[in-house]
Design a protein around this motif. Structure first.
Motif, mmCIF file in Angstrom:
data_model
loop_
_atom_site.group_PDB
_atom_site.id
_atom_site.type_symbol
_atom_site.label_atom_id
_atom_site.label_comp_id
_atom_site.label_asym_id
_atom_site.label_seq_id
_atom_site.Cartn_x
_atom_site.Cartn_y
_atom_site.Cartn_z
ATOM 1 N N GLY A 64 0.784 -1.204 0.026
ATOM 2 C CA GLY A 64 -0.050 0.010 -0.189
ATOM 3 C C GLY A 64 0.739 1.293 0.110
ATOM 4 O O GLY A 64 0.674 2.154 -0.754
ATOM 5 N N ARG A 65 1.724 1.239 0.875
ATOM 6 C CA ARG A 65 2.739 2.529 0.899
ATOM 7 C C ARG A 65 3.443 2.646 -0.512
ATOM 8 O O ARG A 65 3.477 4.009 -1.037
ATOM 9 C CB ARG A 65 3.799 2.247 1.846
ATOM 10 N N ARG A 68 0.893 3.972 -3.404
ATOM 11 C CA ARG A 68 0.632 5.391 -3.003
ATOM 12 C C ARG A 68 1.424 6.403 -3.523
ATOM 13 O O ARG A 68 1.359 7.715 -3.852
ATOM 14 C CB ARG A 68 0.077 5.664 -1.514
#
Length: 82
Positions: A64-65, A68
């Motif tokens: 996810g990091r 993004r």
């Protein structure tokens, strides 16, 4: 929570993000077992493949990091059994 083994694949469309990508991967060094990268210099694109082992929440946090970040696509594939 059970540990899983899997892969995280990154498609990097903006190579200017390299330092940010490396920083995030370093923060998750405890679950990264192997890293392999292949730059396509003529297209300003790169692919990084990570082999990871950890609980699904931690692996998904890494994915996810990275996802993004602008110009970065990420996908994780995990084993279904621990």
């Amino acid at each position: 929570m059970e540990k899983r083994i899997g892969t995280v694949t990154l498609l990097i469309l903006d190579r200017e993000r390299s330092s940010e990508i490396n920083s995030v991967i370093s923060e998750f060094a405890d679950i990264v077992l192997c890293r392999q990268g292949l730059p396509f210099h003529d297209r300003n694109v790169a692919v990084i493949s990570l082999i990871v082992e950890g609980n699904p929440d931690r692996i998904n946090a890494l994915t996810g990091r990275l996802g993004r970040l602008g110009g970065v696509q990420s996908k994780a594939v995990l084993t279904s059994a621990s």
